[in-house]
Design a protein around this motif. Structure first.
Motif, PDB file in Angstrom:
ATOM      1  N   THR A 188      12.127  19.741 -10.382  1.00 21.09           N
ATOM      2  CA  THR A 188      11.208  20.874 -10.242  1.00 21.09           C
ATOM      3  C   THR A 188       9.873  20.420  -9.668  1.00 21.09           C
ATOM      4  OG1 THR A 188      12.239  22.062 -12.085  1.00 21.09           O
ATOM      5  CG2 THR A 188      10.001  22.710 -11.473  1.00 21.09           C
ATOM      6  N   ALA A 189       9.325  19.334 -10.214  1.00 19.56           N
ATOM      7  CA  ALA A 189       8.027  18.833  -9.742  1.00 19.56           C
ATOM      8  C   ALA A 189       8.115  18.349  -8.304  1.00 19.56           C
ATOM      9  CB  ALA A 189       7.539  17.718 -10.657  1.00 19.56           C
ATOM     10  N   ALA A 190       9.211  17.686  -7.961  1.00 24.53           N
ATOM     11  CA  ALA A 190       9.364  17.188  -6.588  1.00 24.53           C
ATOM     12  C   ALA A 190       9.442  18.347  -5.595  1.00 24.53           C
ATOM     13  CB  ALA A 190      10.612  16.315  -6.488  1.00 24.53           C
ATOM     14  N   ARG A 191      10.184  19.375  -5.951  1.00 22.23           N
ATOM     15  CA  ARG A 191      10.302  20.523  -5.040  1.00 22.23           C
ATOM     16  C   ARG A 191       8.959  21.237  -4.898  1.00 22.23           C
ATOM     17  NH1 ARG A 191      15.312  20.694  -3.375  1.00 22.23           N
ATOM     18  NH2 ARG A 191      17.123  20.471  -4.747  1.00 22.23           N
ATOM     19  N   GLU A 192       8.204  21.326  -5.969  1.00 27.04           N
ATOM     20  CA  GLU A 192       6.896  21.987  -5.904  1.00 27.04           C
ATOM     21  C   GLU A 192       5.917  21.234  -5.012  1.00 27.04           C
ATOM     22  OE1 GLU A 192       5.737  22.306  -9.971  1.00 27.04           O
ATOM     23  OE2 GLU A 192       6.919  24.115 -10.351  1.00 27.04           O
ATOM     24  N   THR A 193       6.057  19.917  -4.933  1.00 25.95           N
ATOM     25  CA  THR A 193       5.140  19.103  -4.121  1.00 25.95           C
ATOM     26  C   THR A 193       5.748  18.683  -2.789  1.00 25.95           C
ATOM     27  OG1 THR A 193       5.893  17.092  -5.275  1.00 25.95           O
ATOM     28  CG2 THR A 193       3.967  18.221  -6.176  1.00 25.95           C
ATOM     29  N   GLY A 206       0.933  11.951  -5.493  1.00 29.12           N
ATOM     30  CA  GLY A 206       1.400  12.849  -4.440  1.00 29.12           C
ATOM     31  C   GLY A 206       2.269  12.163  -3.421  1.00 29.12           C
ATOM     32  N   PRO A 207       3.280  11.397  -3.854  1.00 28.08           N
ATOM     33  CA  PRO A 207       4.098  10.620  -2.905  1.00 28.08           C
ATOM     34  C   PRO A 207       4.953  11.515  -2.016  1.00 28.08           C
ATOM     35  CG  PRO A 207       5.135  10.626  -5.049  1.00 28.08           C
ATOM     36  CD  PRO A 207       3.804  11.290  -5.225  1.00 28.08           C
ATOM     37  N   ARG A 208       5.329  10.965  -0.866  1.00 25.04           N
ATOM     38  CA  ARG A 208       6.257  11.665   0.020  1.00 25.04           C
ATOM     39  C   ARG A 208       7.706  11.407  -0.390  1.00 25.04           C
ATOM     40  NH1 ARG A 208       4.154  13.347   5.079  1.00 25.04           N
ATOM     41  NH2 ARG A 208       1.952  12.858   5.348  1.00 25.04           N
ATOM     42  N   VAL A 209       7.944  10.249  -1.029  1.00 23.19           N
ATOM     43  CA  VAL A 209       9.299   9.889  -1.464  1.00 23.19           C
ATOM     44  C   VAL A 209       9.226   9.338  -2.885  1.00 23.19           C
ATOM     45  CG1 VAL A 209      11.413   8.610  -0.947  1.00 23.19           C
ATOM     46  CG2 VAL A 209       9.848   9.200   0.916  1.00 23.19           C
ATOM     47  N   VAL A 210      10.112   9.822  -3.757  1.00 23.60           N
ATOM     48  CA  VAL A 210      10.258   9.268  -5.106  1.00 23.60           C
ATOM     49  C   VAL A 210      11.612   8.572  -5.181  1.00 23.60           C
ATOM     50  CG1 VAL A 210      10.429   9.778  -7.566  1.00 23.60           C
ATOM     51  CG2 VAL A 210       8.821  11.067  -6.140  1.00 23.60           C
ATOM     52  N   PHE A 211      11.606   7.310  -5.566  1.00 18.70           N
ATOM     53  CA  PHE A 211      12.830   6.539  -5.745  1.00 18.70           C
ATOM     54  C   PHE A 211      13.141   6.488  -7.235  1.00 18.70           C
ATOM     55  CE2 PHE A 211      10.868   4.968  -1.858  1.00 18.70           C
ATOM     56  CZ  PHE A 211      11.929   4.993  -0.970  1.00 18.70           C
ATOM     57  N   ALA A 212      14.276   7.030  -7.622  1.00 21.69           N
ATOM     58  CA  ALA A 212      14.651   7.094  -9.028  1.00 21.69           C
ATOM     59  C   ALA A 212      15.961   6.326  -9.217  1.00 21.69           C
ATOM     60  CB  ALA A 212      14.814   8.546  -9.480  1.00 21.69           C
ATOM     61  N   ASP A 213      15.887   5.170  -9.883  1.00 20.81           N
ATOM     62  CA  ASP A 213      17.041   4.289 -10.055  1.00 20.81           C
ATOM     63  C   ASP A 213      17.590   4.443 -11.469  1.00 20.81           C
ATOM     64  OD1 ASP A 213      18.968   2.365  -9.855  1.00 20.81           O
ATOM     65  OD2 ASP A 213      17.625   0.747  -9.256  1.00 20.81           O
ATOM     66  N   GLU A 214      18.705   5.167 -11.587  1.00 19.85           N
ATOM     67  CA  GLU A 214      19.329   5.460 -12.889  1.00 19.85           C
ATOM     68  C   GLU A 214      18.279   5.968 -13.888  1.00 19.85           C
ATOM     69  OE1 GLU A 214      22.436   5.506 -13.341  1.00 19.85           O
ATOM     70  OE2 GLU A 214      23.429   4.002 -12.090  1.00 19.85           O
ATOM     71  N   PRO A 215      17.523   7.017 -13.547  1.00 21.62           N
ATOM     72  CA  PRO A 215      16.402   7.440 -14.395  1.00 21.62           C
ATOM     73  C   PRO A 215      16.805   7.972 -15.760  1.00 21.62           C
ATOM     74  CG  PRO A 215      16.844   9.093 -12.721  1.00 21.62           C
ATOM     75  CD  PRO A 215      17.686   7.897 -12.380  1.00 21.62           C
ATOM     76  N   GLU A 237       0.828  -1.207   0.000  1.00 21.08           N
ATOM     77  CA  GLU A 237       0.000   0.000   0.000  1.00 21.08           C
ATOM     78  C   GLU A 237       0.863   1.259   0.000  1.00 21.08           C
ATOM     79  OE1 GLU A 237      -3.318   2.259   2.805  1.00 21.08           O
ATOM     80  OE2 GLU A 237      -2.821   0.161   3.195  1.00 21.08           O
ATOM     81  N   LEU A 238       1.940   1.242   0.785  1.00 17.10           N
ATOM     82  CA  LEU A 238       2.858   2.380   0.809  1.00 17.10           C
ATOM     83  C   LEU A 238       3.434   2.660  -0.568  1.00 17.10           C
ATOM     84  CD1 LEU A 238       5.059   2.073   4.035  1.00 17.10           C
ATOM     85  CD2 LEU A 238       3.408   3.865   3.481  1.00 17.10           C
ATOM     86  N   ARG A 239       3.749   1.590  -1.300  1.00 15.49           N
ATOM     87  CA  ARG A 239       4.330   1.767  -2.627  1.00 15.49           C
ATOM     88  C   ARG A 239       3.308   2.302  -3.623  1.00 15.49           C
ATOM     89  NH1 ARG A 239       7.148  -2.937  -0.951  1.00 15.49           N
ATOM     90  NH2 ARG A 239       5.771  -4.359  -2.085  1.00 15.49           N
ATOM     91  N   ARG A 240       2.028   2.218  -3.294  1.00 13.19           N
ATOM     92  CA  ARG A 240       1.000   2.807  -4.157  1.00 13.19           C
ATOM     93  C   ARG A 240       0.681   4.249  -3.780  1.00 13.19           C
ATOM     94  NH1 ARG A 240      -1.851  -1.997  -3.171  1.00 13.19           N
ATOM     95  NH2 ARG A 240      -3.352  -0.847  -1.891  1.00 13.19           N
ATOM     96  N   THR A 241       0.881   4.586  -2.511  1.00 12.13           N
ATOM     97  CA  THR A 241       0.416   5.884  -2.019  1.00 12.13           C
ATOM     98  C   THR A 241       1.546   6.832  -1.645  1.00 12.13           C
ATOM     99  OG1 THR A 241       0.219   4.964   0.220  1.00 12.13           O
ATOM    100  CG2 THR A 241      -1.754   4.906  -1.178  1.00 12.13           C
ATOM    101  N   ASP A 242       2.460   6.388  -0.784  1.00 11.64           N
ATOM    102  CA  ASP A 242       3.498   7.266  -0.254  1.00 11.64           C
ATOM    103  C   ASP A 242       4.789   7.256  -1.064  1.00 11.64           C
ATOM    104  OD1 ASP A 242       1.539   7.177   1.767  1.00 11.64           O
ATOM    105  OD2 ASP A 242       3.028   7.634   3.304  1.00 11.64           O
ATOM    106  N   PHE A 243       5.021   6.198  -1.831  1.00 14.87           N
ATOM    107  CA  PHE A 243       6.247   6.065  -2.606  1.00 14.87           C
ATOM    108  C   PHE A 243       5.949   6.108  -4.104  1.00 14.87           C
ATOM    109  CE2 PHE A 243       8.174   3.153   0.938  1.00 14.87           C
ATOM    110  CZ  PHE A 243       8.265   4.243   1.779  1.00 14.87           C
ATOM    111  N   GLY A 244       6.828   6.771  -4.846  1.00 11.05           N
ATOM    112  CA  GLY A 244       6.765   6.753  -6.304  1.00 11.05           C
ATOM    113  C   GLY A 244       8.071   6.201  -6.849  1.00 11.05           C
TER     114      GLY A 244
END
Length: 225
Positions: free
Chosen positions: A185-190, A158-167, A78-85
Motif C-alpha cells: 500500500t505504501a509503495a503504491r501511494e509513493t 522516498g526511494p524509487r525502488v524497494v528491495f525486499a528479501d524474504e521480508p 549514495e544510491l542505496r541511501r537515497t534511491d533504494f530502500g
C-alpha cells in the motif's frame, strides 16, 4: 519505454559455484515484481546485483539508463541511501537505537537535521501502524512490529525502488500478511517499485509480475488471478 531498472544476462559465481547463469529482469516505475525460486536458486544474488551491492562477473545492470557497474563505489552507496530502500528477512535494525532513531537514520546519514528527520520518521511509523513503539529499542518489539519499523525505514527517504528479501520469512502468516499489505500500500501511494524475493506463492500474490529463478536462470511466468 526505458525501464527504471534492468538486468541483462547476468553471470555471477562464488569460487567454482555459479549463482547466476544468464539471469535477467526488468522493473518499471511503480510496479511490484516478485522473484521466486527455491533456496539456492540465485534469487537473492540477483537482488544484490540489481541493488549494486554485488558486481556481476558478466552482464549489465542499468538504473535509469546508467550502468551501475560503471559508477564509483561512493555513488552506488549514495544510491542505496537515497534511491533504494531495503527490507531484509530479519529487519537488520540497529539494536542500540530506538525504533524512531532507526527510521530516521537514513535521513540523518543524508545530512537532514535531527528534528526534521525524526518528524518524517514519526509520520512513517504512523503510516506503518507502529507509532506506539517509537521509543522502544528493536529488541523490545515483536517480530511483526520490528519488520514494520524496517519497512518504515526503507520508505522514509522516498526511494524509487524497494528491495525486499524474504521480508516475511521470520513471521507467522498473520503478521506476514499485515507487513506485506502495508508495504504494498505504501509503495503504491509513493509510486515506488518493489523487487520482492520470496519462495512463497502467498507472498508473490501481492506482485504485478512474477519471475522464477532456477539454477541461476530466470523466466517470467504468466499470472492468472
Amino acid at each position: 519505454m526505458t525501464a527504471l531498472l534492468e538486468a541483462v544476462k547476468l553471470r555471477k559465481a562464488f569460487g567454482p559455484t555459479p549463482a547466476l547463469d544468464g539471469a535477467g529482469l526488468r522493473v518499471d516505475a511503480g510496479e511490484i515484481v516478485a522473484i521466486m525460486g527455491p533456496s539456492g536458486s540465485g534469487k537473492s544474488t540477483l537482488l544484490h546485483c540489481l541493488a549494486g551491492i554485488l558486481k556481476p562477473d558478466a552482464g549489465t545492470v542499468r538504473y535509469r539508463d546508467v550502468e551501475l557497474s560503471s559508477m564509483p563505489d561512493a555513488k552506488r552507496s549514495e544510491l542505496r541511501r537515497t534511491d533504494f530502500g531495503f527490507v531484509f528477512q530479519f529487519g537488520q535494525l540497529v539494536p542500540e537505537l530506538s525504533c524512531l532513531e532507526n527510521v530516521a537514520l537514513p535521513l540523518r546519514l543524508s545530512g537532514l537535521k535531527r528534528r526534521e528527520a525524526q518528524a518524517r520518521a514519526t509520520e512513517w511509523l504512523e503510516r506503518l501502524e507502529v507509532a506506539d513503539v517509537a521509543a522502544k529499542r528493536p529488541g523490545e518489539t515483536s517480530g511483526g512490529q520490528g519488520q514494520r519499523v524496517a519497512v518504515a525505514r526503507a520508505l522514509v527517504t522516498g526511494p524509487r525502488v524497494v528491495f525486499a528479501d524474504e521480508p516475511t520469512g521470520a513471521l507467522d502468516s498473520l503478521n506476514g500478511e499485515r507487513v506485506l499489505r502495508l508495504l504494498v500500500t505504501a509503495a503504491r501511494e509513493t509510486d515506488a517499485a518493489v523487487v520482492l524475493v520470496t519462495h512463497e506463492a502467498r507472498v508473490a500474490a501481492y506482485s504485478d509480475r512474477e519471475v522464477v529463478v532456477r539454477d541461476g536462470r530466470s523466466r517470467e511466468v504468466e499470472i492468472v488471478r
